[in-house]
Design a protein around this motif. Sequence first.
Motif, mmCIF file in Angstrom:
data_model
loop_
_atom_site.group_PDB
_atom_site.id
_atom_site.type_symbol
_atom_site.label_atom_id
_atom_site.label_comp_id
_atom_site.label_asym_id
_atom_site.label_seq_id
_atom_site.Cartn_x
_atom_site.Cartn_y
_atom_site.Cartn_z
ATOM 1 N N THR A 251 52.429 40.335 35.569
ATOM 2 C CA THR A 251 52.006 39.061 35.425
ATOM 3 C C THR A 251 51.495 38.598 33.853
ATOM 4 O O THR A 251 50.800 39.459 33.395
ATOM 5 C CB THR A 251 50.799 38.671 36.284
ATOM 6 N N TYR A 252 52.137 37.919 33.572
ATOM 7 C CA TYR A 252 51.633 37.188 31.964
ATOM 8 C C TYR A 252 51.073 35.743 32.274
ATOM 9 O O TYR A 252 51.525 35.091 33.025
ATOM 10 C CB TYR A 252 52.997 36.877 31.275
ATOM 11 N N ASP A 267 40.590 33.867 35.082
ATOM 12 C CA ASP A 267 40.059 34.701 36.123
ATOM 13 C C ASP A 267 40.897 35.272 36.745
ATOM 14 O O ASP A 267 40.913 36.192 37.395
ATOM 15 C CB ASP A 267 39.213 33.564 36.809
ATOM 16 N N TYR A 268 42.362 34.492 37.133
ATOM 17 C CA TYR A 268 43.337 34.745 38.001
ATOM 18 C C TYR A 268 43.825 36.102 37.103
ATOM 19 O O TYR A 268 44.080 37.093 38.064
ATOM 20 C CB TYR A 268 44.352 33.914 37.829
ATOM 21 N N ALA A 269 44.119 36.198 35.871
ATOM 22 C CA ALA A 269 44.549 37.408 35.484
ATOM 23 C C ALA A 269 43.558 38.433 35.378
ATOM 24 O O ALA A 269 44.064 39.653 35.671
ATOM 25 C CB ALA A 269 44.691 37.013 33.768
ATOM 26 N N THR A 270 42.409 38.309 35.302
ATOM 27 C CA THR A 270 41.360 39.621 35.578
ATOM 28 C C THR A 270 41.284 40.011 36.865
ATOM 29 O O THR A 270 41.147 41.179 37.037
ATOM 30 C CB THR A 270 39.849 38.873 35.097
ATOM 31 N N ARG A 271 41.615 38.903 37.818
ATOM 32 C CA ARG A 271 41.696 39.653 39.201
ATOM 33 C C ARG A 271 42.960 40.381 39.428
ATOM 34 O O ARG A 271 42.848 41.273 40.425
ATOM 35 C CB ARG A 271 41.414 38.514 40.008
ATOM 36 N N GLY A 277 46.702 45.741 39.559
ATOM 37 C CA GLY A 277 47.935 45.344 39.017
ATOM 38 C C GLY A 277 47.856 45.360 37.479
ATOM 39 O O GLY A 277 47.032 45.685 36.677
ATOM 40 N N GLN A 278 49.251 44.752 36.954
ATOM 41 C CA GLN A 278 49.362 44.882 35.554
ATOM 42 C C GLN A 278 49.308 43.179 35.114
ATOM 43 O O GLN A 278 50.003 42.505 35.501
ATOM 44 C CB GLN A 278 50.508 45.381 34.919
ATOM 45 N N ALA A 279 48.622 42.864 34.032
ATOM 46 C CA ALA A 279 48.524 41.343 33.602
ATOM 47 C C ALA A 279 48.060 41.420 32.049
ATOM 48 O O ALA A 279 47.384 42.168 31.656
ATOM 49 C CB ALA A 279 47.323 40.742 34.219
ATOM 50 N N GLU A 280 48.957 40.452 31.653
ATOM 51 C CA GLU A 280 48.552 40.077 29.952
ATOM 52 C C GLU A 280 48.201 38.786 29.912
ATOM 53 O O GLU A 280 48.466 37.754 30.420
ATOM 54 C CB GLU A 280 50.067 40.550 29.415
#
Length: 323
Positions: A251-252, A267-271, A277-280
């Motif tokens: 997720t980006y 907050d969404y990326a942190t969650r 999961g993987q998020a940037e």
Amino acid sequence: MTTARPAIDPELRELLADMPLMSGLDADLLARLRQLPPPPVESFLGRRPVERREVTVAAKDGTPIPLSVFGPANADPATPAPCVYWMHGGGMVMGDRFSQIDIPLGWLDAFGAVVVSVDYRLAPEATGTTLVDDCYQGLLWTAEHAAGLNVDPARIVVAGASAGGGLAAGVTLMARDLGAPAIAAQMLICPMLDHRNATTSSRQFSGEPGVWTREMNAFGWRAVLGDLADDEVPAYVSPALADDLSGLPTTYVDTGSAEVFRDEDADYATRVLAAGGQAELHVWAGGFHGFDALYPGARISVTARRTRDDWLARVLRARGGGQ
């Protein structure tokens, strides 16, 4: 008492000086805004060597949903392309499948991606899950017709800006829960994720004219939620409500420091990360809502777009695309 807020980037602030800003939105103003002619899609296509195709797919209730498909001309049929499935912005109440289309067309240029853009129905005429369901049906069609579109089904990326970013998040949750189609990655650009409109950043950008204010956000959410009570709102519509963000594709998320959605996006990326999961995540200092869509030539916008391109290149390489 005035709430302190992050300042807008000086170059963007100068560009904004000539733009009419609003503090709120109502039904009469929405009707007038919808009458404004959008830029013709041909102005974005320019001299690009693009093949364009218009199709319709049936929504769950049988309503025809238009899709525009843009592919690189003279593509090698022996080399399936990545695909970007695009959901436009407009607060759930405005816009069409050509809104912000220059953003995904940049990935057609950079990666030879096939771009599919969906004309989901708008609130308040459509409410509840209708918008996200429309987007999901278009995504299913895209995956089912991957071979005919010369698309690699392992490299379908869902992407959207603002309301479209929220819909992209909702579609990705729906695809995970229903088990199809496979999504390689989701790119959420300043996404509209939380109907509660109660974060610190939401309160910071309230009461004064702006590109998208807390008051405008409340209008958009009221329009799409209709008669739903707070405890009836599905996470597919307001993805910040999702209890479980595990099992999502990479997720980006990007947002501006000077915008309503900053905190719900971060907050969404942190969650996603907390769920394994993987998020940037990028919070662009001085960026207001949709800054790079409005002013793509500004220095901060050029940097934001290049950073997205770099991330997408890494994702496609990881999926075996050789990009």
